[in-house]
Enzyme design. Structure first.
Site, PDB file in Angstrom:
ATOM      1  N   MET A  30       1.019  -1.361   0.192  1.00 53.38           N
ATOM      2  CA  MET A  30       0.108   0.191   0.334  1.00 53.38           C
ATOM      3  C   MET A  30       0.280   0.885  -0.287  1.00 53.38           C
ATOM      4  O   MET A  30       0.239   2.188  -0.029  1.00 53.38           O
ATOM      5  CB  MET A  30      -1.215  -0.341   1.327  1.00 53.38           C
ATOM      6  CG  MET A  30      -1.751  -1.122   1.361  1.00 53.38           C
ATOM      7  SD  MET A  30      -3.254  -0.582   2.163  1.00 53.38           S
ATOM      8  CE  MET A  30      -3.190  -0.745   3.810  1.00 53.38           C
ATOM      9  N   GLY A  31       2.491   0.698   0.004  1.00 50.88           N
ATOM     10  CA  GLY A  31       2.971   2.014  -0.624  1.00 50.88           C
ATOM     11  C   GLY A  31       3.879   2.447   0.503  1.00 50.88           C
ATOM     12  O   GLY A  31       3.677   2.128   1.803  1.00 50.88           O
ATOM     13  N   LEU A  33       6.712   3.149   1.671  1.00 50.28           N
ATOM     14  CA  LEU A  33       7.420   1.743   2.293  1.00 50.28           C
ATOM     15  C   LEU A  33       8.387   2.069   2.911  1.00 50.28           C
ATOM     16  O   LEU A  33       9.161   3.194   2.538  1.00 50.28           O
ATOM     17  CB  LEU A  33       7.978   1.620   0.181  1.00 50.28           C
ATOM     18  CG  LEU A  33       6.971   1.327  -0.667  1.00 50.28           C
ATOM     19  CD1 LEU A  33       8.199   1.570  -2.024  1.00 50.28           C
ATOM     20  CD2 LEU A  33       6.161   0.125  -0.144  1.00 50.28           C
ATOM     21  N   HIS A  37       9.027  -3.342   3.111  1.00 51.97           N
ATOM     22  CA  HIS A  37       8.755  -3.475   1.900  1.00 51.97           C
ATOM     23  C   HIS A  37       9.843  -3.944   1.208  1.00 51.97           C
ATOM     24  O   HIS A  37      10.219  -5.087   0.409  1.00 51.97           O
ATOM     25  CB  HIS A  37       8.066  -2.435   1.814  1.00 51.97           C
ATOM     26  CG  HIS A  37       6.958  -2.042   2.362  1.00 51.97           C
ATOM     27  ND1 HIS A  37       6.793  -0.695   3.207  1.00 51.97           N
ATOM     28  CD2 HIS A  37       5.888  -2.986   2.092  1.00 51.97           C
ATOM     29  CE1 HIS A  37       5.897  -0.796   3.302  1.00 51.97           C
ATOM     30  NE2 HIS A  37       4.858  -1.450   2.925  1.00 51.97           N
ATOM     31  N   GLN A 153      -2.686 -11.861   8.938  1.00 52.90           N
ATOM     32  CA  GLN A 153      -3.045 -12.089   7.078  1.00 52.90           C
ATOM     33  C   GLN A 153      -2.202 -12.797   6.317  1.00 52.90           C
ATOM     34  O   GLN A 153      -3.037 -13.521   5.092  1.00 52.90           O
ATOM     35  CB  GLN A 153      -2.465 -10.434   6.263  1.00 52.90           C
ATOM     36  CG  GLN A 153      -1.915 -10.114   4.523  1.00 52.90           C
ATOM     37  CD  GLN A 153      -2.605  -8.718   4.345  1.00 52.90           C
ATOM     38  OE1 GLN A 153      -2.809  -8.018   4.606  1.00 52.90           O
ATOM     39  NE2 GLN A 153      -0.408  -7.992   4.069  1.00 52.90           N
ATOM     40  N   VAL A 176      10.927  -6.577   9.844  1.00 55.11           N
ATOM     41  CA  VAL A 176      11.673  -6.524   9.662  1.00 55.11           C
ATOM     42  C   VAL A 176      12.189  -5.471  10.971  1.00 55.11           C
ATOM     43  O   VAL A 176      10.947  -4.536  11.275  1.00 55.11           O
ATOM     44  CB  VAL A 176      12.674  -5.404   8.189  1.00 55.11           C
ATOM     45  CG1 VAL A 176      13.569  -4.988   8.116  1.00 55.11           C
ATOM     46  CG2 VAL A 176      12.243  -6.537   7.917  1.00 55.11           C
TER      47      VAL A 176
HETATM   48  O1  PAF Z   1      -0.593  -5.840   3.452  1.00 50.46           O
HETATM   49  C1  PAF Z   1      -0.487  -5.029   2.570  1.00 50.46           C
HETATM   50  O2  PAF Z   1       0.025  -3.609   2.879  1.00 50.46           O
HETATM   51  C2  PAF Z   1      -1.796  -4.808   2.211  1.00 50.46           C
HETATM   52  O3  PAF Z   1      -2.937  -5.818   3.018  1.00 50.46           O
HETATM   53  C3  PAF Z   1      -1.968  -4.864   0.959  1.00 50.46           C
HETATM   54  C4  PAF Z   1      -1.144  -7.052   1.042  1.00 50.46           C
HETATM   55  C5  PAF Z   1      -0.837  -4.990   0.382  1.00 50.46           C
HETATM   56  C6  PAF Z   1      -3.651  -5.596  -0.155  1.00 50.46           C
HETATM   57  O4  PAF Z   1      -4.375  -3.858   0.288  1.00 50.46           O
END
Ligand code: PAF
Length: 283
Positions: A30-31, A33, A37, A153, A176
């Site tokens: 979702m950016g 970063l 990420h 998730q 991290v």
């Molecule tokens: O973990 C995340 O950033 C979000 O839940 C994802 C997996 C990108 C889905 O929008």
């Protein structure tokens, strides 16, 4: 690095690579970063010929409108980091591209989604499954990378891939942490300096509980963490659950499973943070 905004352009680009026999890896984000990420991106770049990173703040997974409005967004800084990391394609669609019509699909992940985040974030995992399945259909990756910080998730996405019979290797990557121990999160940048200092207590308590767990019962370890967190002014604990790492169901003894994880969610001021720690893991 190409920045692509539409599914049709993305498919056209990827079909060329696929025709060349190239493997494709996807890192959904979702950016906003951070190094967490980037660790997923590095794994993806190392393991695949072509790396696609999606940047999309998915409205259907936010059960709180303010959280969606305040979610940090910084596409140009994100693209600069991804370019340096040797990413091939950034997929950054508008909401209307991903949801030309409302997505009415309802997934059933019971009992994986009935615990921990489930009751506190109604509809959240359904929204995650909606967007991640759409991204999987658009990219058709060989592998997709997710962080273990969002432990529930990850389990739900593995389950979704099974339910939908998708042939995608789901790769979980370790948390991290900042040098002082705080788990990296895009939400950390929303903390005030004072909250940031206080947030340190979360990882410290989890690591202390690992030592405590060595000579104490599971129930006492759970209370140890809850008591420490509840004693902090400015924290509001939502849950601390010690669960079977596969089924996510609570366990009551250290012998109950060979993979045991403690997952925590709390508000630090107005910012909701999560973290987790492995007490027991099969090799
Ligand atoms: O973990 C995340 O950033 C979000 O839940 C994802 C997996 C990108 C889905 O929008």
């Amino acid at each position: 690095m190409k920045v692509i905004n539409t599914i049709s352009e993305l498919r056209a680009e990827l079909s060329l690579h696929r025709a060349d026999g190239k493997t494709i890896g996807l890192v959904p984000t979702m950016g906003a970063l951070h190094n967490g990420h980037l660790s997923l991106v590095h794994r993806c770049v190392a393991g695949n010929d072509i790396t696609v990173v999606s940047i999309f703040v998915n409205p259907t997974q936010f059960n709180d409108k303010n959280d969606l409005a305040n979610y940090p967004r910084n596409l140009s800084a994100d693209c600069a980091l991804l370019e340096q990391a040797d990413v091939d394609i950034v997929f950054a669609p508008e909401v209307s591209e991903m949801y030309p019509e409302p997505d009415n699909r309802v997934f059933d992940f019971h009992p994986l989604d009935s615990v921990m985040e489930g009751p506190f974030r109604p509809g959240h995992f359904n929204g995650v499954a909606q967007i991640v399945s759409k991204l999987f259909y658009a990219v058709e990756p060989d592998a997709a990378y997710f962080g273990e910080k969002d432990f529930q998730q990850l389990a739900i996405i593995r389950n979704m891939v099974q339910q939908l019979n998708l042939k995608i290797n789901i790769v979980g990557c370790p948390i991290v942490r900042e040098p002082d121990g705080l788990a990296m999160s895009s939400r950390n940048m929303l903390l005030t300096a004072e909250e940031r200092e206080r947030a340190l207590i979360i990882s410290r308590t989890l690591f202390d509980s690992l030592r405590f767990a060595a000579d104490n019962t599971l129930d006492d370890t759970k209370s140890y963490v809850e008591d420490k967190i509840n004693a902090v002014n400015g924290f509001r604990l939502e849950y601390f659950s010690i669960v079977n790492g596969y089924t996510l169901q609570p366990v009551s003894n250290w012998d109950d499973a060979d993979y045991i994880v403690g997952c925590i969610a709390l508000f630090c001021g107005n910012i909701r943070l999560i973290d987790n720690i492995k007490y027991k893991e099969v090799e």
